[in-house]
Design a protein around this motif. Sequence first.
Motif, PDB file in Angstrom:
ATOM      1  N   TYR A 182     -15.346  26.974  31.630  1.00 55.41           N
ATOM      2  CA  TYR A 182     -14.978  27.209  33.026  1.00 55.41           C
ATOM      3  C   TYR A 182     -15.664  28.457  33.565  1.00 55.41           C
ATOM      4  O   TYR A 182     -16.249  28.448  34.653  1.00 55.41           O
ATOM      5  CB  TYR A 182     -13.452  27.347  33.088  1.00 55.41           C
ATOM      6  CG  TYR A 182     -12.859  27.735  34.419  1.00 55.41           C
ATOM      7  CD1 TYR A 182     -12.479  26.769  35.333  1.00 55.41           C
ATOM      8  CD2 TYR A 182     -12.654  29.072  34.745  1.00 55.41           C
ATOM      9  CE1 TYR A 182     -11.911  27.111  36.548  1.00 55.41           C
ATOM     10  CE2 TYR A 182     -12.092  29.425  35.955  1.00 55.41           C
ATOM     11  CZ  TYR A 182     -11.723  28.451  36.854  1.00 55.41           C
ATOM     12  OH  TYR A 182     -11.172  28.804  38.048  1.00 55.41           O
ATOM     13  N   LEU A 183     -15.621  29.523  32.778  1.00 52.19           N
ATOM     14  CA  LEU A 183     -16.228  30.773  33.222  1.00 52.19           C
ATOM     15  C   LEU A 183     -17.741  30.649  33.328  1.00 52.19           C
ATOM     16  O   LEU A 183     -18.358  31.186  34.246  1.00 52.19           O
ATOM     17  CB  LEU A 183     -15.862  31.907  32.267  1.00 52.19           C
ATOM     18  CG  LEU A 183     -14.409  32.360  32.353  1.00 52.19           C
ATOM     19  CD1 LEU A 183     -14.134  33.400  31.293  1.00 52.19           C
ATOM     20  CD2 LEU A 183     -14.113  32.917  33.738  1.00 52.19           C
ATOM     21  N   GLU A 184     -18.308  29.913  32.388  1.00 52.24           N
ATOM     22  CA  GLU A 184     -19.755  29.729  32.431  1.00 52.24           C
ATOM     23  C   GLU A 184     -20.146  28.998  33.709  1.00 52.24           C
ATOM     24  O   GLU A 184     -21.092  29.389  34.408  1.00 52.24           O
ATOM     25  CB  GLU A 184     -20.198  28.931  31.201  1.00 52.24           C
ATOM     26  CG  GLU A 184     -21.700  28.782  31.106  1.00 52.24           C
ATOM     27  CD  GLU A 184     -22.095  27.662  30.152  1.00 52.24           C
ATOM     28  OE1 GLU A 184     -21.312  27.390  29.209  1.00 52.24           O
ATOM     29  OE2 GLU A 184     -23.156  27.070  30.351  1.00 52.24           O
ATOM     30  N   VAL A 185     -19.402  27.939  34.019  1.00 47.20           N
ATOM     31  CA  VAL A 185     -19.671  27.189  35.251  1.00 47.20           C
ATOM     32  C   VAL A 185     -19.490  28.100  36.453  1.00 47.20           C
ATOM     33  O   VAL A 185     -20.284  28.074  37.396  1.00 47.20           O
ATOM     34  CB  VAL A 185     -18.747  25.961  35.345  1.00 47.20           C
ATOM     35  CG1 VAL A 185     -18.889  25.291  36.689  1.00 47.20           C
ATOM     36  CG2 VAL A 185     -19.060  24.980  34.246  1.00 47.20           C
ATOM     37  N   PHE A 186     -18.467  28.928  36.402  1.00 44.03           N
ATOM     38  CA  PHE A 186     -18.190  29.860  37.498  1.00 44.03           C
ATOM     39  C   PHE A 186     -19.375  30.787  37.741  1.00 44.03           C
ATOM     40  O   PHE A 186     -19.843  30.940  38.880  1.00 44.03           O
ATOM     41  CB  PHE A 186     -16.932  30.672  37.159  1.00 44.03           C
ATOM     42  CG  PHE A 186     -16.520  31.644  38.225  1.00 44.03           C
ATOM     43  CD1 PHE A 186     -15.817  31.207  39.338  1.00 44.03           C
ATOM     44  CD2 PHE A 186     -16.815  32.992  38.106  1.00 44.03           C
ATOM     45  CE1 PHE A 186     -15.421  32.098  40.309  1.00 44.03           C
ATOM     46  CE2 PHE A 186     -16.431  33.890  39.085  1.00 44.03           C
ATOM     47  CZ  PHE A 186     -15.736  33.444  40.188  1.00 44.03           C
TER      48      PHE A 186
ATOM     49  N   LEU B  27     -26.727  35.694  31.407  1.00 44.76           N
ATOM     50  CA  LEU B  27     -26.639  34.427  32.135  1.00 44.76           C
ATOM     51  C   LEU B  27     -27.457  34.493  33.421  1.00 44.76           C
ATOM     52  O   LEU B  27     -28.151  33.536  33.770  1.00 44.76           O
ATOM     53  CB  LEU B  27     -25.177  34.134  32.475  1.00 44.76           C
ATOM     54  CG  LEU B  27     -24.459  33.124  31.594  1.00 44.76           C
ATOM     55  CD1 LEU B  27     -23.000  33.074  31.945  1.00 44.76           C
ATOM     56  CD2 LEU B  27     -25.074  31.758  31.761  1.00 44.76           C
ATOM     57  N   LEU B  89     -15.758  20.078  39.174  1.00 49.98           N
ATOM     58  CA  LEU B  89     -15.414  20.972  38.068  1.00 49.98           C
ATOM     59  C   LEU B  89     -14.488  20.268  37.078  1.00 49.98           C
ATOM     60  O   LEU B  89     -14.637  20.396  35.862  1.00 49.98           O
ATOM     61  CB  LEU B  89     -14.735  22.223  38.624  1.00 49.98           C
ATOM     62  CG  LEU B  89     -14.338  23.297  37.623  1.00 49.98           C
ATOM     63  CD1 LEU B  89     -15.567  23.825  36.919  1.00 49.98           C
ATOM     64  CD2 LEU B  89     -13.610  24.424  38.319  1.00 49.98           C
ATOM     65  N   LEU B  93     -15.017  19.712  33.093  1.00 48.72           N
ATOM     66  CA  LEU B  93     -14.073  20.198  32.088  1.00 48.72           C
ATOM     67  C   LEU B  93     -13.535  19.045  31.238  1.00 48.72           C
ATOM     68  O   LEU B  93     -13.330  19.194  30.035  1.00 48.72           O
ATOM     69  CB  LEU B  93     -12.920  20.951  32.763  1.00 48.72           C
ATOM     70  CG  LEU B  93     -13.293  22.299  33.382  1.00 48.72           C
ATOM     71  CD1 LEU B  93     -12.067  23.008  33.901  1.00 48.72           C
ATOM     72  CD2 LEU B  93     -14.028  23.187  32.391  1.00 48.72           C
TER      73      LEU B  93
END
Lengths: 231, 119
Positions: A182-186, B27, B89, B93
Amino acid sequence: MAPPKRARPSFSPPRPKKSKSTNVSTSMKGREASWKNQKNAAVARKQATATSKYSGRKGTRKAQLSDDEEEDEFEDDSRNHRSALSLVDASASEVEDDDEGAEASQENDSDNSSDRTNHDRSRANLNSSPEPDIILAEITTTSTNTEAPIPEQLVHKMLHHHFQKPEKTKISTDARDLVTKYLEVFVREAIMRSAYERQEKDGHEDGAGAGGGFLEVEDLERAAVQLCLDF
Amino acid sequence: MPEATDSSDSQINDRLKSTLWYHVGQLVDEETINLGVNATPQYIGSLTELVWAQIGTVATDLESFAKHAGRNTIKTDDVLLLARRNEGLESILKQKVDEIRVKNEQKAKEKKDAQRNGS
């Protein structure tokens, strides 16, 4: 073939093995390599004859044949020098050069190390030794190969730090991995949206490259509003 | 005494933040190279702050979700609830959940096989 100027121990860079291990290497390495190459351009030119002799001595007849063009290429800038070297390398090790980009960047690294080593042996005065280069290359490989850009342990610690009742609340490993994702996507989404904002802004102002392609805090500020609503 | 715990708490805070900063920076480097842009250090810093704040809300949310379900342990269902308003999202997930499940089943199988071979 003329005898080499200096007596050197046979130098065998780990080319085939390296190119396999760095297969996943991204453009990061390429960029780094080109930077290193610029730094080394002078040395590379100086060492041109030595290098070609080396490849001729060690390589196949094909490599010897390509010596002439290689030396011509060496007179040009570092970019040409790289392509020439990768050409020679490919023929010497009889590796097929299918995908130009990836192969070239891989060859770069090994060429750089060979350049550095040559330069070290000739004891010209550039103030860095070959070891850091090799280590640097390895570090970039490992960093690009890691599965999770944000380590799960760190995520766990940070979550725990924010819990209302840290002594009571626990988190399963699956959930932890999911939060990491989730954080990576964020983060990736934030960067993408900021880049989009930057593009929009550059479009409104006339010069397309006015911002120099630099993401700035204001780009994030504009993107953050919707981002936080979406996440 | 409370002063000491306070300082150690803020120290942990700082260290977690700087670690996060490092990884966010990596990143950003990765993404910006793909996008062909560059990022200022200030950008990375503020992005880190944003992520840090997001982690804070996520942590309390997850805790509340788990508590609401009558648990003390946060599970994947709680994390999926975070993405309830964002379909894209959520699908990402869910995909990740399936991946994790497959991995766990494989691991369990290997364990079973190992036990069988051992006994």
